[in-house]
Design a protein around this motif. Structure first.
Motif, PDB file in Angstrom:
ATOM      1  N   ALA A 170       0.815  -0.362 -10.724  1.00 50.24           N
ATOM      2  CA  ALA A 170      -0.017   0.279  -9.843  1.00 50.24           C
ATOM      3  C   ALA A 170      -1.224  -0.512  -9.988  1.00 50.24           C
ATOM      4  CB  ALA A 170      -0.546   1.663 -10.351  1.00 50.24           C
ATOM      5  N   VAL A 171      -1.983  -0.653  -8.670  1.00 54.80           N
ATOM      6  CA  VAL A 171      -2.926  -1.550  -8.090  1.00 54.80           C
ATOM      7  C   VAL A 171      -4.250  -0.477  -7.594  1.00 54.80           C
ATOM      8  CG1 VAL A 171      -4.207  -3.487  -7.050  1.00 54.80           C
ATOM      9  CG2 VAL A 171      -1.839  -3.483  -7.958  1.00 54.80           C
ATOM     10  N   ARG A 172      -5.340  -0.378  -8.360  1.00 51.77           N
ATOM     11  CA  ARG A 172      -6.076   0.653  -7.775  1.00 51.77           C
ATOM     12  C   ARG A 172      -6.653   0.252  -6.539  1.00 51.77           C
ATOM     13  NH1 ARG A 172      -9.066   4.705 -10.527  1.00 51.77           N
ATOM     14  NH2 ARG A 172      -8.217   3.786 -12.350  1.00 51.77           N
ATOM     15  N   GLY A 173      -6.368   1.428  -5.558  1.00 51.05           N
ATOM     16  CA  GLY A 173      -6.919   1.087  -4.287  1.00 51.05           C
ATOM     17  C   GLY A 173      -6.083   0.437  -3.316  1.00 51.05           C
ATOM     18  N   ALA A 174      -4.955  -0.122  -4.104  1.00 48.93           N
ATOM     19  CA  ALA A 174      -4.040  -1.069  -3.104  1.00 48.93           C
ATOM     20  C   ALA A 174      -2.651  -0.946  -3.214  1.00 48.93           C
ATOM     21  CB  ALA A 174      -4.102  -2.703  -3.658  1.00 48.93           C
ATOM     22  N   GLY A 175      -2.200   0.087  -4.100  1.00 47.68           N
ATOM     23  CA  GLY A 175      -0.938   0.531  -4.037  1.00 47.68           C
ATOM     24  C   GLY A 175      -0.150   0.173  -5.114  1.00 47.68           C
ATOM     25  N   TYR A 176       1.136  -0.447  -5.173  1.00 40.40           N
ATOM     26  CA  TYR A 176       1.991  -1.115  -6.075  1.00 40.40           C
ATOM     27  C   TYR A 176       2.529  -2.388  -5.908  1.00 40.40           C
ATOM     28  CZ  TYR A 176       2.169   3.887  -7.859  1.00 40.40           C
ATOM     29  OH  TYR A 176       2.197   5.103  -8.378  1.00 40.40           O
ATOM     30  N   LEU A 177       2.765  -3.247  -7.108  1.00 39.79           N
ATOM     31  CA  LEU A 177       3.249  -4.425  -6.781  1.00 39.79           C
ATOM     32  C   LEU A 177       4.359  -4.726  -7.872  1.00 39.79           C
ATOM     33  CD1 LEU A 177       2.138  -6.539  -9.371  1.00 39.79           C
ATOM     34  CD2 LEU A 177       0.057  -6.527  -8.007  1.00 39.79           C
ATOM     35  N   LEU A 178       5.298  -5.682  -7.463  1.00 36.70           N
ATOM     36  CA  LEU A 178       6.298  -6.179  -8.356  1.00 36.70           C
ATOM     37  C   LEU A 178       5.650  -7.426  -9.044  1.00 36.70           C
ATOM     38  CD1 LEU A 178       9.340  -5.875  -9.559  1.00 36.70           C
ATOM     39  CD2 LEU A 178       9.753  -7.749  -7.475  1.00 36.70           C
ATOM     40  N   LEU A 179       5.656  -7.448 -10.347  1.00 36.69           N
ATOM     41  CA  LEU A 179       5.225  -8.654 -11.003  1.00 36.69           C
ATOM     42  C   LEU A 179       6.099  -9.992 -10.761  1.00 36.69           C
ATOM     43  CD1 LEU A 179       4.508  -7.183 -14.488  1.00 36.69           C
ATOM     44  CD2 LEU A 179       2.616  -7.684 -12.693  1.00 36.69           C
ATOM     45  N   PRO A 180       5.519 -10.706 -10.334  1.00 41.18           N
ATOM     46  CA  PRO A 180       6.637 -12.114 -10.027  1.00 41.18           C
ATOM     47  C   PRO A 180       7.179 -12.793 -11.217  1.00 41.18           C
ATOM     48  CG  PRO A 180       4.119 -12.800 -10.220  1.00 41.18           C
ATOM     49  CD  PRO A 180       4.281 -11.506 -10.289  1.00 41.18           C
TER      50      PRO A 180
ATOM     51  N   ASP B  16       0.925  -1.246  -0.237  1.00 37.17           N
ATOM     52  CA  ASP B  16      -0.160  -0.107   0.046  1.00 37.17           C
ATOM     53  C   ASP B  16       0.772   1.282   0.125  1.00 37.17           C
ATOM     54  OD1 ASP B  16      -0.334  -1.013   3.214  1.00 37.17           O
ATOM     55  OD2 ASP B  16       0.220   0.919   2.896  1.00 37.17           O
ATOM     56  N   ARG B  17       0.289   2.269  -0.283  1.00 37.62           N
ATOM     57  CA  ARG B  17       1.015   3.686  -0.588  1.00 37.62           C
ATOM     58  C   ARG B  17       1.308   4.365   0.748  1.00 37.62           C
ATOM     59  NH1 ARG B  17      -0.095   6.609  -5.351  1.00 37.62           N
ATOM     60  NH2 ARG B  17      -1.353   5.378  -6.966  1.00 37.62           N
ATOM     61  N   GLU B  18       0.786   3.859   1.870  1.00 38.53           N
ATOM     62  CA  GLU B  18       1.081   4.333   3.130  1.00 38.53           C
ATOM     63  C   GLU B  18       2.392   3.723   3.637  1.00 38.53           C
ATOM     64  OE1 GLU B  18      -3.025   5.376   2.377  1.00 38.53           O
ATOM     65  OE2 GLU B  18      -2.212   3.376   2.244  1.00 38.53           O
ATOM     66  N   THR B  19       2.480   2.552   3.452  1.00 40.00           N
ATOM     67  CA  THR B  19       3.955   1.749   3.638  1.00 40.00           C
ATOM     68  C   THR B  19       4.698   2.265   2.794  1.00 40.00           C
ATOM     69  OG1 THR B  19       2.408  -0.260   4.362  1.00 40.00           O
ATOM     70  CG2 THR B  19       4.798  -0.344   3.783  1.00 40.00           C
ATOM     71  N   LEU B  20       4.893   2.351   1.558  1.00 38.46           N
ATOM     72  CA  LEU B  20       5.727   2.919   0.677  1.00 38.46           C
ATOM     73  C   LEU B  20       6.444   4.332   1.219  1.00 38.46           C
ATOM     74  CD1 LEU B  20       4.349   1.606  -2.715  1.00 38.46           C
ATOM     75  CD2 LEU B  20       6.148   0.743  -1.354  1.00 38.46           C
ATOM     76  N   ILE B  21       5.320   5.211   1.346  1.00 37.61           N
ATOM     77  CA  ILE B  21       5.599   6.609   1.890  1.00 37.61           C
ATOM     78  C   ILE B  21       6.605   6.518   3.068  1.00 37.61           C
ATOM     79  CG2 ILE B  21       4.692   8.687   2.388  1.00 37.61           C
ATOM     80  CD1 ILE B  21       2.398   8.311   0.316  1.00 37.61           C
ATOM     81  N   ALA B  22       5.974   5.811   3.863  1.00 41.84           N
ATOM     82  CA  ALA B  22       6.455   5.740   5.167  1.00 41.84           C
ATOM     83  C   ALA B  22       7.992   5.315   5.233  1.00 41.84           C
ATOM     84  CB  ALA B  22       5.781   4.596   6.473  1.00 41.84           C
ATOM     85  N   GLY B  23       8.236   4.396   4.223  1.00 33.35           N
ATOM     86  CA  GLY B  23       9.605   4.013   4.171  1.00 33.35           C
ATOM     87  C   GLY B  23      10.747   5.140   3.504  1.00 33.35           C
ATOM     88  N   MET B  24      10.024   6.039   2.753  1.00 38.29           N
ATOM     89  CA  MET B  24      10.659   7.432   2.096  1.00 38.29           C
ATOM     90  C   MET B  24      11.019   8.546   2.932  1.00 38.29           C
ATOM     91  SD  MET B  24       8.514   6.490  -1.656  1.00 38.29           S
ATOM     92  CE  MET B  24       9.076   8.136  -2.280  1.00 38.29           C
ATOM     93  N   THR B  25      10.181   8.807   4.100  1.00 34.46           N
ATOM     94  CA  THR B  25      10.504   9.913   4.821  1.00 34.46           C
ATOM     95  C   THR B  25      10.178   9.884   6.157  1.00 34.46           C
ATOM     96  OG1 THR B  25       9.194  12.049   4.998  1.00 34.46           O
ATOM     97  CG2 THR B  25       7.782  10.422   4.168  1.00 34.46           C
ATOM     98  N   GLU B  26      10.535  10.665   7.228  1.00 34.93           N
ATOM     99  CA  GLU B  26      10.504  10.416   8.573  1.00 34.93           C
ATOM    100  C   GLU B  26       9.214  11.229   9.009  1.00 34.93           C
ATOM    101  OE1 GLU B  26      13.997  11.945  10.182  1.00 34.93           O
ATOM    102  OE2 GLU B  26      15.242  10.152   9.823  1.00 34.93           O
ATOM    103  N   SER B  27       8.671  12.163   7.855  1.00 33.58           N
ATOM    104  CA  SER B  27       7.258  12.480   8.229  1.00 33.58           C
ATOM    105  C   SER B  27       6.472  12.410   7.083  1.00 33.58           C
ATOM    106  CB  SER B  27       7.468  14.427   8.438  1.00 33.58           C
ATOM    107  OG  SER B  27       8.718  14.690   9.040  1.00 33.58           O
ATOM    108  N   PRO B  28       5.777  11.258   7.133  1.00 29.63           N
ATOM    109  CA  PRO B  28       4.895  10.604   6.398  1.00 29.63           C
ATOM    110  C   PRO B  28       3.518  11.495   6.053  1.00 29.63           C
ATOM    111  CG  PRO B  28       4.806   9.353   7.932  1.00 29.63           C
ATOM    112  CD  PRO B  28       5.983   9.973   8.181  1.00 29.63           C
ATOM    113  N   TRP B  29       2.937  12.249   7.238  1.00 28.66           N
ATOM    114  CA  TRP B  29       2.118  12.852   7.482  1.00 28.66           C
ATOM    115  C   TRP B  29       2.050  14.212   6.516  1.00 28.66           C
ATOM    116  CZ3 TRP B  29       5.015  11.335  11.370  1.00 28.66           C
ATOM    117  CH2 TRP B  29       5.998  12.272  11.769  1.00 28.66           C
ATOM    118  N   ASP B  30       3.545  14.751   6.368  1.00 32.12           N
ATOM    119  CA  ASP B  30       3.803  15.898   5.507  1.00 32.12           C
ATOM    120  C   ASP B  30       4.003  15.649   4.137  1.00 32.12           C
ATOM    121  OD1 ASP B  30       5.509  17.456   8.437  1.00 32.12           O
ATOM    122  OD2 ASP B  30       3.185  17.538   7.766  1.00 32.12           O
ATOM    123  N   PHE B  31       3.991  14.294   3.756  1.00 31.66           N
ATOM    124  CA  PHE B  31       4.449  14.006   2.401  1.00 31.66           C
ATOM    125  C   PHE B  31       3.231  13.979   1.325  1.00 31.66           C
ATOM    126  CE2 PHE B  31       7.764  11.710   0.004  1.00 31.66           C
ATOM    127  CZ  PHE B  31       6.988  11.271  -0.989  1.00 31.66           C
TER     128      PHE B  31
END
Length: 242
Positions: free
Chosen positions: A229-239, A186-201
């Motif tokens: 991109a998966v609508r409503g679910a974030g992103y995935l790496l194709l297996p 999900d996008r929230e997880t991805l964003i949390a890994g990219m910044t220390e302030s996800p609420w401001d991202f």
């Protein structure tokens, strides 16, 4: 300008972010005369909208802008993409310069503008950002059956062995996808890994990063990045196939 520098500028895609309309128009016109594809933008918001839909090699960025200032823009761009950043501002104290370079600017130039210095700087930044050439054809490609992250996640390797060095934001985006291939993150997880302030991202910056990464991967490897991109679910790496 010599021939080598002219070639280094040809086709370069530059976003000029400057709130002074007269200077902005002058920069775009001068850069265009030297083969640069320059886009005029007046604010950080306009820049983010532009990057979400258009590839860009280098951003020429003023420090004093309406809304988000150049320091903040530089920090966000450096976390979210590998675009080159040239700060062009009237603030030239050592403290100002250290602030811009410390946030990730590749070059810090002080107004009044010297066009030759700007052109030389753009050519230098472009060369610095150029990806290293991939391994020669016919080299050892054992184990290169699929995409992988190498060098602690700092290098993306294509199935043919071609490698692309990653920026901090790109690495943070790809690592959780490679850890769970075939499963959306999900996008929230991805964003949390990219910044220390996800609420401001700004979530749009994630789209900017993905767009930029897809373009770099295609330009370097000739292949499409296997991320969807998966609508409503974030992103995935194709297996891996088969």
């Amino acid at each position: 300008m010599d021939v080598a520098e002219a070639q280094a500028l040809a086709g370069l895609r530059v976003a000029v972010v400057e709130d002074d309309a007269e200077l902005r128009a002058l920069l775009v016109a001068e850069l265009g005369d030297h083969g640069v594809q320059a886009t005029p933008l007046e604010s950080a918001e306009a820049l983010y909208r532009h990057l979400a839909a258009n590839p860009c090699d280098i951003v020429v960025l003023d420090l004093v802008l309406p809304g988000e200032d150049g320091y903040s823009v530089t920090s966000h761009l450096r976390r979210a993409s590998s675009v080159g950043i040239v700060m062009l501002t009237g603030r030239g104290t050592p403290r100002d310069m250290a602030g811009g370079l410390g946030r990730g600017a590749d070059l810090y130039l002080v107004k009044p503008l010297d066009l030759d210095v700007l052109l030389a700087g753009l050519a230098t930044v472009r060369r610095r950002l150029a990806p290293a050439p991939g391994p020669a054809a016919g080299g050892d490609k054992a184990g290169a059956r699929d995409w992988s992250l190498q060098a602690g996640g700092w290098r993306l390797q294509a199935p043919d062995g071609t490698a692309l060095d990653l920026g901090e934001g790109e690495r943070a985006f790809l690592q959780p996808l490679f850890a769970t291939p075939g499963r959306p993150v999900d996008r929230e997880t991805l964003i949390a890994g990219m910044t220390e302030s996800p609420w401001d991202f700004d979530p749009h910056r994630l789209e900017v990063l993905v767009h930029r990464l897809r373009t770099r991967v295609r330009d370097t490897t000739g292949q499409a990045l296997p991320v969807r991109a998966v609508r409503g679910a974030g992103y995935l790496l194709l297996p891996a196939a088969g």
